[in-house]
Design an enzyme around this catalytic site. Structure first.
Site, PDB file in Angstrom:
ATOM      1  N   ASP A   1       0.871  -1.180   0.000  1.00  0.00           N
ATOM      2  CA  ASP A   1       0.000   0.000   0.000  1.00  0.00           C
ATOM      3  C   ASP A   1       0.905   1.227   0.000  1.00  0.00           C
ATOM      4  O   ASP A   1       1.322   1.673   1.067  1.00  0.00           O
ATOM      5  CB  ASP A   1      -0.904  -0.029   1.230  1.00  0.00           C
ATOM      6  N   PRO A   2       1.275   1.688  -1.182  1.00  0.00           N
ATOM      7  CA  PRO A   2       0.688   1.415  -2.499  1.00  0.00           C
ATOM      8  C   PRO A   2       1.315   0.207  -3.182  1.00  0.00           C
ATOM      9  O   PRO A   2       2.496  -0.071  -3.005  1.00  0.00           O
ATOM     10  CB  PRO A   2       1.004   2.681  -3.276  1.00  0.00           C
TER      11      PRO A   2
END
Length: 955
Positions: A634-635
């Protein structure tokens, strides 16, 4: 014929033919025939064909014997048998059983064989069942697979017919073991003779010389009788056999061995037996994985871990057991990246003069064995597999080779068995030497599934017929209707990888610079070094950490360097590599990217494409380099899973109306045993600083903004997302910027948030309120300032005298944290009211971060957890509304990678490999929103056991 007549009757067609009365007389038989195959005549195939084997002269097996054919014919199945005078069972017996001998098999819907079918023999739109040897993307059979796809053939592979536990249900394995053991005893007799010793093994012939295995067993019994009488030369010493594996192959080999006078022993007793054993019997041990496999770090064996991470293990067989083995019978499956049973160097040692048996010859001039290891029977027949020196299979014509380890020479044995080396037998079609019994045995296993196979209509979509098959048969369908079935789509990926690997091998070596040796780095290094032509340079300022990691993996070297202080040296390294993977703090990425642009070197990061990185886009394009950002968790994985859903919905004519995503890296629930419910495996600074961030998201068409400075955690809400987890969440950064790149302008709600265990936000608000999450310098935390305790620091931050009473201090804190008793207890439980000295780091935030990094670190045996959940609402083309929930839950392995390391490291490594292979060729500052990028990464993550679950709910 009867199936056609039934179909015509069903349609109301009148047919008055010469067969009319025959039909009336035998109608009940026809009905029974059809019911025996299937209740659904539209999907029945009543014609089965057995094709001839087109392999070498020794392939005389068939998938079904005449007895099996007779059963099928009695049930009303028409069986065609392609003529062959080489088949173990003659054509006359098949004809007597009711088969039709015919060259042309085009009438059949189901065509069965044993081995691969020549391309010229593949008939279009038929169902074929045979061992295709394509599931590992074997290069030799890819042209055949292409033809199968081109001709819309449905391929059922016996090798993938498995029960619920993943065990094969049809195989020739037992007779591979039986035949292999007979052959190696024959070979040992000839080898001993060449070394000057007549032994009872001279009376055992190759297995194909016997009419059946019982005749061979009798020969082995006769041999054993002589051994029991003491006719084995004393100078050979006690003979020891080691069987690896416990499956059908090993069991078949042991059945033959058991005809000799024998005794089974524990592997640890091999040495004693060699010194004190009795030559009137043979000794055997069955070597299991737990006997010789050890984790490189812990020294223990875990079957679950080994199945997932064989690269973490070493084998102790070479030095612990192999010096005491006369004959190795190898029947294990060897997964890639697993430790080998014996390497080249291992065998060199085992065949050295130092390894000769200590037994004294019976008299002057009598020969001694040059080394104890006399023979290896590699029934697994896996070139370059668990036995590194076994680089090619032998054949029934030339079944034996002598491997000279000193000179790495394979000498085929056609007449003389003299010379240096160890005798090796590794025939890749052992069961073909006992073709009748192998056919009977295989057919007995296969016949129960033939009825299901007869339901197959290759011209019909597999999806429409899949319900007709059990998981055993349906799960073995590799190809149908011109494409690979979902379970075997990986073959195309594996094939592409192999082809690219060959291309890369021709192009030369790949050099990768990895910046950072922290917890995420190891999965990156491990994944990339699976390719032998990839060399890793690992850069770190922490010497021990970098060198320890480099020592674990091939083609990896450590360079100790301070990225900020030694930028000239770093840029030279950037110049010397094909790709840079930056696992440094995100603030350093622009510095590295500048170097990559100047040196025209590609780059990968797992961090956000910040404005500073985005500004370098045009320069990166001009330099012709690829800089892939946001390929972590994330990301990263959050993007891949979201885009996969978005693209699918839009392709089906639907639209996205809401996208809410929650993600968090947390301790596993049993390890969340502190006031924050959180632990750190890296510096907490970024996590704590994030509590002061601003946020923006879209809710029901309205933009909601949260200013920076401490308001973020006030928006925390309770989360009921996963059973058994008491969670809360708050918005993460600016979610609205993803509306365009995600191409979901129809979404009225767009929120990306952070997950924590309940109580985290309130606790952090308390730390904010008393001034501990503050990025400004504080005079009492300056390096030259007087020593102080945590209690002193809190008094200072609250403008109180250091000698104030505990009650007064707690009352002041309670007032500061807005009367929340819980927050006071958190501060106390974290030890922030103690007299422990403070390690001053200039600012309250940095000082607290260093303290919590130690205070809330993961302990030995503890594990972390990653939870990522997408809630995606959509409107279908028909106007109906549905919510799809995508859940990725990953737990860390205390003996291996943490969940965070795995879910950040592997995506970065896979993206790097794609750039190195030329799969990603776009230039500039990129993010992984294209299907050509995210889909291959998701597919390869599944191979690393990182995959999401999907549920759908109508709205």
């Amino acid at each position: 014929m009867w199936a056609v007549h039934l179909e015509q009757l069903a349609k109301g067609t009148t047919f008055l033919t010469q067969h009319h009365h025959t039909w009336l007389r035998h109608g009940s038989l026809a009905l029974r025939m059809l019911c025996g195959v299937s209740r659904n005549s539209s999907t029945d195939c009543s014609v089965l064909a057995i094709r001839r084997e087109d392999g070498g002269q020794w392939e005389r097996r068939a998938p079904l014997s005449p007895a099996h054919v007779k059963k099928l014919v009695r049930k009303g199945v028409k069986v065609l048998v392609q003529p062959s005078n080489r088949r173990a069972y003659p054509m006359q017996e098949y004809e007597k059983a009711g088969a039709v001998i015919r060259e042309d098999l085009s009438e059949a819907c189901l065509i069965m064989g044993v081995k691969q079918v020549p391309i010229s023999g593949l008939l279009p739109e038929k169902t074929y069942a045979f061992f295709s040897h394509t599931i590992k993307a074997q290069e030799a059979n890819m042209a055949m697979l292409d033809t199968i796809l081109d001709r819309n053939i449905r391929l059922i592979d016996y090798e993938k017919m498995e029960d619920a536990r993943g065990r094969r249900v049809v195989a020739f394995g037992k007779f591979a073991g039986v035949s292999g053991m007979i052959n190696i005893l024959h070979g040992m007799g000839l080898r001993f003779l060449a070394l000057g010793h007549h032994t009872p093994f001279m009376h055992v012939a190759q297995s194909h010389n016997y009419r059946n295995s019982e005749m061979a067993r009798q020969a082995v019994r006769d041999c054993g009788y002589e051994i029991a009488l003491g006719l084995m030369p004393q100078s050979i010493g006690p003979l020891t056999f080691v069987f690896t594996g416990s499956g059908n192959v090993s069991q078949g080999a042991q059945e033959i061995f058991n005809e000799l006078p024998h005794e089974y022993i524990h592997p640890k007793d091999l040495k004693d037996v060699c010194e004190t054993g009795d030559t009137s019997r043979c000794y055997a041990t069955v070597l299991s994985r737990n006997h010789h496999l050890r984790n490189k770090d812990t020294g223990v064996f875990s079957a679950e871990e080994y199945d997932k991470h064989p690269e973490r293990y070493i084998s102790t067989f070479a030095h612990e057991y192999a010096p005491y083995v006369s004959c190795l019978v190898n029947g294990i499956y060897w997964p890639p990246n697993a430790p080998r049973l014996l390497t080249f160097s291992d065998l060199q040692h085992l065949l050295s003069p130092d390894m000769a048996p200590k037994q004294v010859p019976e008299g002057p001039g009598m020969p001694r064995l040059p080394h104890r290891l006399v023979a290896v029977c590699d029934i697994s027949a896996d070139p370059g597999g668990s036995l590194e020196f076994m680089t090619e299979c032998t054949s029934i014509d030339v079944p034996f080779i002598l491997y000279d380890a000193e000179h790495h020479i394979l000498r085929p044995r056609t007449s003389s068995f003299a010379g240096d080396g160890v005798l090796v037998c590794s025939i890749d079609n052992f069961p073909a030497q006992l073709p009748r019994e192998a056919t009977d045995y295989f057919g007995n296993l296969l016949i129960p599934y033939v009825w299901q196979m007869l339901k197959s209509r290759a011209e019909a979509p597999f999806e429409e017929q899949e319900h007709l098959f059990s998981p055993t048969v349906g799960g073995a369908v590799i190809a149908s209707n011109g494409r690979l079935t979902p379970r075997f789509e990986y073959i195309a990926e594996l094939r592409a990888q192999k082809e690219k690997k060959q291309l890369m091998s021709c192009m030369g070596q790949q050099h990768v610079l990895v910046l950072g040796s922290g917890y995420v780095s190891e999965p990156v290094v491990e994944y990339l070094t699976r390719e032998n032509n990839t060399h890793i340079t690992l850069v770190s300022s922490i010497k021990t950490e970098a060198e320890t990691l480099a020592d674990k993996y091939q083609n990896t070297q450590a360079v100790i360097l301070d990225v900020q202080q030694q930028q000239k040296d770093l840029e030279q390294l950037v110049k010397d590599n094909n790709l840079v993977i930056s696992l440094l703090p995100y603030t350093l990425h622009p510095i590295v990217a500048e170097m990559c642009i100047r040196q025209k070197t590609n780059m990968v990061t797992a961090s956000y494409k910040t404005p500073a990185m985005a500004e370098l886009h045009n320069r990166a394009v001009e330099a012709g380099i690829t800089v892939m950002n946001e390929v972590g968790l994330d990301p990263g994985i959050d993007h891949f899973l979201a885009m996969e859903c978005f693209d699918r919905v839009k392709a089906e004519g639907g639209k996205i109306t809401s996208f809410v995503s929650w993600a968090g890296g947390l301790p596993a629930p049993e390890c969340a045993d502190n006031p924050l419910g959180y632990k750190f495996s890296w510096s907490p600074r970024g996590v704590l600083l994030n509590t002061l961030s601003q946020a923006k998201y879209l809710q029901d068409g309205q933009v909601v903004s949260i200013p920076a400075g401490g308001s973020l955690l006030e928006s925390t809400r309770a989360m009921d997302l996963h059973p058994g987890l008491d969670l809360e969440g708050f918005p993460n950064r600016d979610s609205t910027i993803y509306r365009e790149p995600y191409s979901i302008q129809t979404a009225q709600t767009l929120l990306r948030g952070t997950l924590r265990f309940k109580g985290y936000s309130s606790a952090c608000i308390g730390l904010q309120k008393v001034g501990l999450i503050n990025t400004e310098n504080h005079s009492c935390l300056a390096p030259q300032a007087p020593t102080l305790t945590w209690r002193d620091l809190l008094c200072n931050l609250l403008d109180m005298e250091a000698n104030v009473s505990d009650d007064a201090l707690k009352a002041a804190i309670l007032d500061k944290v807005e009367g929340e008793e819980y927050r006071v207890k958190v501060i106390e439980k974290l030890g922030l009211l103690s007299s422990e000295p403070v390690d001053k780091q200039t600012t309250p935030l940095d000082t607290l971060s260093k303290y919590l990094a130690q205070k809330l670190a993961y302990g030995s045996g503890e594990r972390d957890m990653v939870l990522l959940i997408h809630l995606i609402e959509m409107q279908r083309s028909d106007g109906s509304r549905v919510q799809e929930k995508v859940t990725l839950l990953q737990y860390g392995d205390p003996q291996g990678y943490s969940a965070m390391a795995k879910t950040v490291g592997y995506p970065a490594a896979i993206a790097s490999r794609m750039i190195l292979n030329g799969d990603i060729q776009d230039k500039g500052m990129l993010v992984p929103f294209q299907k050509s990028v995210y889909q291959p990464i998701l597919d390869r993550l599944k191979m690393e056991n990182v995959q999401a679950d999907y549920t759908t709910q109508e709205l």
